[in-house]
Design a protein around this motif. Sequence first.
Motif, PDB file in Angstrom:
ATOM      1  N   LYS A 147       5.567 -29.802  -0.284  1.00 58.83           N
ATOM      2  CA  LYS A 147       5.894 -28.005   0.233  1.00 58.83           C
ATOM      3  C   LYS A 147       4.679 -27.377  -0.782  1.00 58.83           C
ATOM      4  CE  LYS A 147      11.003 -27.148   0.833  1.00 58.83           C
ATOM      5  NZ  LYS A 147      12.126 -26.888   0.190  1.00 58.83           N
ATOM      6  N   LEU A 148       4.231 -28.011  -1.170  1.00 54.77           N
ATOM      7  CA  LEU A 148       3.384 -27.236  -2.372  1.00 54.77           C
ATOM      8  C   LEU A 148       1.907 -27.286  -1.857  1.00 54.77           C
ATOM      9  CD1 LEU A 148       4.285 -28.567  -5.730  1.00 54.77           C
ATOM     10  CD2 LEU A 148       4.266 -26.530  -5.088  1.00 54.77           C
ATOM     11  N   VAL A 149       1.273 -25.743  -2.144  1.00 54.43           N
ATOM     12  CA  VAL A 149       0.065 -25.079  -1.347  1.00 54.43           C
ATOM     13  C   VAL A 149      -0.918 -24.268  -2.005  1.00 54.43           C
ATOM     14  CG1 VAL A 149       0.786 -23.672  -0.031  1.00 54.43           C
ATOM     15  CG2 VAL A 149      -1.492 -24.436   0.666  1.00 54.43           C
ATOM     16  N   HIS A 150      -1.767 -24.776  -2.705  1.00 57.10           N
ATOM     17  CA  HIS A 150      -2.914 -23.523  -3.372  1.00 57.10           C
ATOM     18  C   HIS A 150      -3.367 -22.590  -2.773  1.00 57.10           C
ATOM     19  CE1 HIS A 150      -5.965 -23.500  -5.887  1.00 57.10           C
ATOM     20  NE2 HIS A 150      -5.967 -22.158  -6.820  1.00 57.10           N
ATOM     21  N   VAL A 151      -2.764 -20.942  -3.346  1.00 56.67           N
ATOM     22  CA  VAL A 151      -3.566 -20.101  -2.402  1.00 56.67           C
ATOM     23  C   VAL A 151      -3.879 -19.530  -4.085  1.00 56.67           C
ATOM     24  CG1 VAL A 151      -3.466 -18.187  -0.961  1.00 56.67           C
ATOM     25  CG2 VAL A 151      -1.750 -21.186  -0.326  1.00 56.67           C
ATOM     26  N   PRO A 152      -5.050 -19.762  -3.715  1.00 56.53           N
ATOM     27  CA  PRO A 152      -5.871 -18.884  -4.773  1.00 56.53           C
ATOM     28  C   PRO A 152      -5.880 -17.265  -4.757  1.00 56.53           C
ATOM     29  CG  PRO A 152      -7.624 -19.819  -4.416  1.00 56.53           C
ATOM     30  CD  PRO A 152      -5.541 -20.342  -3.598  1.00 56.53           C
ATOM     31  N   MET A 153      -5.703 -16.176  -5.722  1.00 55.79           N
ATOM     32  CA  MET A 153      -5.779 -15.075  -5.700  1.00 55.79           C
ATOM     33  C   MET A 153      -7.468 -14.206  -5.344  1.00 55.79           C
ATOM     34  SD  MET A 153      -2.476 -13.303  -4.167  1.00 55.79           S
ATOM     35  CE  MET A 153      -2.961 -14.997  -3.412  1.00 55.79           C
ATOM     36  N   TRP A 154      -7.383 -12.869  -4.506  1.00 56.57           N
ATOM     37  CA  TRP A 154      -8.506 -13.053  -4.529  1.00 56.57           C
ATOM     38  C   TRP A 154      -8.771 -11.261  -5.402  1.00 56.57           C
ATOM     39  CZ3 TRP A 154      -5.253 -13.495  -0.026  1.00 56.57           C
ATOM     40  CH2 TRP A 154      -4.617 -12.524  -0.074  1.00 56.57           C
ATOM     41  N   ALA A 155     -10.070 -10.771  -5.367  1.00 53.21           N
ATOM     42  CA  ALA A 155     -10.368  -9.301  -5.609  1.00 53.21           C
ATOM     43  C   ALA A 155      -9.992  -8.528  -5.340  1.00 53.21           C
ATOM     44  CB  ALA A 155     -11.309  -8.954  -6.848  1.00 53.21           C
ATOM     45  N   ASP A 156      -9.922  -7.034  -5.398  1.00 54.29           N
ATOM     46  CA  ASP A 156     -10.049  -6.196  -4.327  1.00 54.29           C
ATOM     47  C   ASP A 156     -11.688  -6.118  -3.497  1.00 54.29           C
ATOM     48  OD1 ASP A 156      -9.812  -3.086  -3.178  1.00 54.29           O
ATOM     49  OD2 ASP A 156      -9.504  -2.525  -5.144  1.00 54.29           O
ATOM     50  N   GLU A 157     -11.736  -5.873  -2.228  1.00 57.56           N
ATOM     51  CA  GLU A 157     -13.331  -6.283  -2.016  1.00 57.56           C
ATOM     52  C   GLU A 157     -13.339  -4.736  -1.692  1.00 57.56           C
ATOM     53  OE1 GLU A 157     -13.772  -9.754   0.232  1.00 57.56           O
ATOM     54  OE2 GLU A 157     -13.201 -11.114  -1.135  1.00 57.56           O
ATOM     55  N   THR A 158     -12.675  -3.818  -1.363  1.00 57.62           N
ATOM     56  CA  THR A 158     -12.835  -2.124  -0.978  1.00 57.62           C
ATOM     57  C   THR A 158     -13.759  -2.179  -1.201  1.00 57.62           C
ATOM     58  OG1 THR A 158     -10.559  -2.348  -0.675  1.00 57.62           O
ATOM     59  CG2 THR A 158     -12.230  -0.385  -0.515  1.00 57.62           C
ATOM     60  N   ASP A 190       0.807  -1.543  -0.019  1.00 59.41           N
ATOM     61  CA  ASP A 190       0.102   0.388   0.070  1.00 59.41           C
ATOM     62  C   ASP A 190       0.705   1.632   0.087  1.00 59.41           C
ATOM     63  OD1 ASP A 190      -2.212  -1.812   0.001  1.00 59.41           O
ATOM     64  OD2 ASP A 190      -2.279  -1.366   2.480  1.00 59.41           O
ATOM     65  N   PRO A 191       0.275   2.619  -0.508  1.00 52.99           N
ATOM     66  CA  PRO A 191      -0.816   2.629  -1.352  1.00 52.99           C
ATOM     67  C   PRO A 191      -1.326   1.891  -3.061  1.00 52.99           C
ATOM     68  CG  PRO A 191       0.373   4.752  -1.282  1.00 52.99           C
ATOM     69  CD  PRO A 191       1.342   3.139  -0.799  1.00 52.99           C
ATOM     70  N   GLU A 192       0.263   1.264  -2.938  1.00 51.59           N
ATOM     71  CA  GLU A 192       0.234   1.180  -4.480  1.00 51.59           C
ATOM     72  C   GLU A 192      -0.684   0.481  -4.792  1.00 51.59           C
ATOM     73  OE1 GLU A 192       5.585   0.851  -5.188  1.00 51.59           O
ATOM     74  OE2 GLU A 192       4.063  -0.763  -3.899  1.00 51.59           O
ATOM     75  N   PRO A 193      -1.384  -0.308  -5.980  1.00 51.30           N
ATOM     76  CA  PRO A 193      -3.078  -0.215  -6.638  1.00 51.30           C
ATOM     77  C   PRO A 193      -2.611  -1.339  -7.420  1.00 51.30           C
ATOM     78  CG  PRO A 193      -2.467   1.472  -7.901  1.00 51.30           C
ATOM     79  CD  PRO A 193      -1.024   1.355  -7.454  1.00 51.30           C
ATOM     80  N   GLY A 194      -3.980  -1.764  -7.389  1.00 46.51           N
ATOM     81  CA  GLY A 194      -3.934  -3.545  -8.375  1.00 46.51           C
ATOM     82  C   GLY A 194      -3.473  -4.452  -7.713  1.00 46.51           C
ATOM     83  N   PRO A 195      -2.855  -5.126  -8.183  1.00 47.03           N
ATOM     84  CA  PRO A 195      -1.997  -6.589  -7.716  1.00 47.03           C
ATOM     85  C   PRO A 195      -1.315  -6.322  -7.006  1.00 47.03           C
ATOM     86  CG  PRO A 195      -1.946  -6.914  -9.815  1.00 47.03           C
ATOM     87  CD  PRO A 195      -1.977  -5.124  -9.587  1.00 47.03           C
ATOM     88  N   ALA A 196       0.139  -5.109  -6.297  1.00 46.43           N
ATOM     89  CA  ALA A 196       0.484  -4.287  -5.474  1.00 46.43           C
ATOM     90  C   ALA A 196      -0.272  -4.716  -4.533  1.00 46.43           C
ATOM     91  CB  ALA A 196       1.760  -3.556  -6.272  1.00 46.43           C
ATOM     92  N   ALA A 197      -1.681  -4.425  -4.331  1.00 44.99           N
ATOM     93  CA  ALA A 197      -2.124  -3.750  -3.204  1.00 44.99           C
ATOM     94  C   ALA A 197      -2.488  -5.197  -2.422  1.00 44.99           C
ATOM     95  CB  ALA A 197      -3.192  -3.535  -3.144  1.00 44.99           C
TER      96      ALA A 197
END
Length: 414
Positions: free
Chosen positions: A198-209, A11-18
């Motif tokens: 070692k591998l674990v699935h953690v998908p990304m989320w959307a901006d929920e603001t 923060d405060p970088e937007p998009g994926p950087a958030a």
Amino acid sequence: MRFGLLSQWFDPEPGPAALPGVLARGLAARGHDVRVLTGFPNWPTGRLAPGYRITRRADEVADGVHVRRVALYPSHDGSALRRLATYGSFAASALVSGTPALRGLDALWVSNSPITVAAPMWFLRYAHRTPVVLHVLDLWPDSVRASGFLHSGRGGPRLAERAMHTWCGAMYRAAARVAYISPGVGEVLARRGVPEEKLVHVPMWADETPTPPAPDLRAELGITADRVVLVYAGTLGEAQGLDTLVDACALVDDPRLLCLVAGSGTAERRLRDRAATTRLTNLRFLGQLPRERMPALMAAGDIHYVGLRAGGMSAYTMPSKVQATLAAGRALLVAAEGDAATVARDSGAGITARPGDPGSVAAAMREVCQLGREKLHLLGGAGRAYYERTFSVAAGVARIEAALQQAMATGRRR
């Protein structure tokens, strides 16, 4: 527990950087002491965000999260040399001026992009024996090759690619857990030697603001209630294969269909010329809209288009607009192979078409028109429920928290 986050972007970088900021607040809300090591915000423009100036280091506390910022050379233009200076300067500053802020951690989450972040990560892992969860948000060197910074040929590019493979292999070995964002990426990592445990699935989320109610963009654009609106919003580049979308529009004569294209990129001029040559009346280019207009654009679409050119990384690329569309409760038309198409089918929110095949995309558009707006909105509702189960911030933070705790247990056994 005391968890750390190591990421060049915050923060405060937007998009994926958030992403790291959302994760930090989520972990803090679960009662953890969270420490962040990051750079001064400058993405995506390469200019510092208002209110910041670069110093050797700066500490701040926001939303209960302790943040250490360290100096870097800000640049995000097309120069590979300047990009390397940005990545390398952050890694060096983080190693020298940032790692003291992350002493005494129970576990550390690390964003793998850029891979130069390995320098402070290795120091914390081996000098301080901190267990690491490495989150593979971008596959290297694949993403570098796809961006054009590695050109095909003999000599230097091949040596650079081989060196990056070796570098990444050392990062995977140092991590107690390696998180991946889509099944396809997990399969690639397994083929590259990352042990299955070692591998674990953690998908990304959307901006929920939360956002205020969006203005009626359909009314603003003069779109009548009987039109079925297909929206593409994002980069107009080669990887998206949007020539197929334009050519498909030329094959559909259903007067209900209207396609809106918003964004900019290297292919924009060619796409506009292609549409003008065929005199399309069911396709409109809106240009680059401000970020605050995105909720209105999302609401204006009855269904949203995701396209990826076949081959290369498309089989295991998960465009962020997939999660954003599902979170907004909108249907998907996916002209891609691999993980994105799988989500479209599994969620019950999507219609799929063959990438690079205008006839297949046109057939999907005709199906969209036959379904009509009401049924498309029902598909969107199914997609929203799938998002909550699979991609939401709550689900993602819980998965990362579990991975950090597993890393702690692995570190203790070692």
